[in-house]
Design an enzyme around this catalytic site. Structure first.
Site, mmCIF file in Angstrom:
data_model
loop_
_atom_site.group_PDB
_atom_site.id
_atom_site.type_symbol
_atom_site.label_atom_id
_atom_site.label_comp_id
_atom_site.label_asym_id
_atom_site.label_seq_id
_atom_site.Cartn_x
_atom_site.Cartn_y
_atom_site.Cartn_z
ATOM 1 N N PRO A 41 0.838 -1.210 0.000
ATOM 2 C CA PRO A 41 0.000 0.000 0.000
ATOM 3 C C PRO A 41 0.871 1.257 0.000
ATOM 4 O O PRO A 41 2.070 1.180 0.290
ATOM 5 C CB PRO A 41 -0.770 -0.115 1.320
ATOM 6 N N ARG A 54 0.064 1.822 -6.344
ATOM 7 C CA ARG A 54 -0.246 3.245 -6.261
ATOM 8 C C ARG A 54 0.900 4.020 -6.898
ATOM 9 O O ARG A 54 2.073 3.691 -6.693
ATOM 10 C CB ARG A 54 -0.423 3.707 -4.803
ATOM 11 N N GLU A 89 -1.975 10.810 -11.415
ATOM 12 C CA GLU A 89 -3.103 10.291 -12.199
ATOM 13 C C GLU A 89 -4.425 10.994 -11.941
ATOM 14 O O GLU A 89 -5.318 10.966 -12.795
ATOM 15 C CB GLU A 89 -3.265 8.777 -11.976
ATOM 16 N N HIS A 112 -5.214 2.734 -14.660
ATOM 17 C CA HIS A 112 -5.836 2.221 -13.421
ATOM 18 C C HIS A 112 -7.017 1.300 -13.739
ATOM 19 O O HIS A 112 -8.136 1.499 -13.252
ATOM 20 C CB HIS A 112 -6.275 3.380 -12.508
#
Ligand code: NAD
Length: 334
Positions: free
Chosen positions: A206, A234, A263, A295
């Site tokens: 994460p 991420r 993004e 994504h």
């Protein structure tokens, strides 16, 4: 219960509406992302439903609290875009979908690897253009390659299993190693060793203050020359400028990303008629050894069904005032 659903795309609406047949909530869909300015659209709602790039910072949360919004139903696992401390202070409950389909994301990481290694995206275009030449298409076998997995949670574990199926040696780093993965043949090592010895490094941890720009000049510098870096986790796990430099000096061999540090202002929209005001992504998209998807790793029927189901269940739990294992609290983060 009335719910303001932000960042709603056609596939969100389709799957949420289908699941809502069982619940009968009033769902108001907004295509715009949730931020301080758009929060006012939630006036009259009891809860908001948000996605990965919705900006749930202190300003947005205060605006939502002013509208008496009591709950945020995240349609995703990651919650790095929510100021959990402020949400707790304001008494807004935050629930997420901790697991929907780890296979969806792990398989997308594999798709990026195979596309980059076998250049199928270029082959598709060549053949459509009646160019049947194989020049510059030499790829490499995955068998016997060392694959480094950073983060062996739900997605990392599925990814490791798939790569073992290809006959790869899987090396992993996670502050909390998984004994069942060890039994299956995954070898845990330090993060430095994972970067140093892997032919392919795939990120599955994460985004936290600790992992922010985990891939930078130093870590790229210790990677094998010509190695491949995959990020479906991420964008901010990577220092984009350092990655561009490593690609330019030909130290990094391939880059496959489904996420990008900046993004928020690009992904999930059709900007094909716009001038893109982001030099870094424009530069990356010109490199022949870089593959970018916007994504989409989560975007499978199975994952969307599970996301819609858990989201509705979370809202139901909130409406009944019950507790939930899907709730994100400051205690949990601590
Ligand atoms: P998970 O919580 O099951 O696993 C995360 C793992 O990372 C845990 O084992 C944890 O111990 C480990 N970790 C924590 N800090 C670390 C560090 N400093 N270095 C290495 N490992 C560390 O999460 P998951 O379901 O496997 O998802 C992983 C990530 O994938 C999510 O956080 C999210 O950012 C991303 N994701 C992306 C998409 C997409 O569509 N691209 C979809 C879902 C999830």
């Amino acid at each position: 219960m009335k719910i303001a659903v932000y960042s709603a795309k056609s596939y969100d609406i389709e799957f949420l509406d289908h699941e809502n047949k069982t619940y009968g909530y009033e769902l108001d869909y907004y295509e715009v992302p949730l931020n301080r300015k758009t929060a006012r659209l939630a006036a009259g709602a009891d809860a908001v439903c948000a996605f990965v790039n919705d900006k749930l910072n202190a300003d947005t949360l205060h605006a939502l609290a002013g509208l008496k919004i009591g709950m945020i139903a995240l349609r995703c696992a990651g919650f790095n875009n929510v100021d959990i401390e402020t949400a707790s202070e304001l008494g807004i409950r935050v629930m997420r979908v901790p697991a929907y389909s780890p296979h969806a994301v792990a398989e997308h990481a594999v798709a990026l690897i195979l596309t980059l290694s076998r250049k199928t995206h270029k082959a598709y275009n060549r053949v459509r253009d009646a160019n049947f030449s194989l020049e510059r298409f030499v790829g490499f076998d995955l068998e016997k390659k060392t694959v480094g997995v950073v983060g062996t949670g739900k997605i990392g574990q599925v990814f490791a299993g798939i790569m073992m199926g290809f006959g790869c040696n899987v090396l992993a780093y996670d502050p909390y190693p998984d004994s069942s993965l060890r039994e299956k043949g995954v070898r845990y090592a330090s993060i430095e060793d994972v970067f140093r010895t892997s032919d392919i490094v795939s990120l599955h941890c994460p985004l936290t203050p600790e992992t922010h720009q985990l891939v930078n000049k130093e870590t790229l510098g210790i990677m094998k020359k010509g190695a491949m870096l995959i990020n479906t986790s991420r964008g901010k796990l990577i220092n984009t400028e350092d990655v561009i430099a490593a690609l330019r000096n030909k130290h990094l061999g391939y880059l496959g990303i489904d996420v990008y540090a900046e993004e928020e202002k690009l992904f999930f929209r059709d900007l094909s008629e716009h001038i893109i005001d982001d030099e870094k992504i424009m530069q990356l998209s010109t490199f022949p050894n870089v593959l970018i998807t916007a994504h989409q790793a989560f975007l499978t029927k199975e994952a969307l069904t599970e996301i819609a189901h858990t989201t509705m269940e979370n809202i139901s739990v909130y409406s009944k005032g019950e507790s939930s294992k899907n709730e994100v609290t400051r205690e949990m983060i601590a």
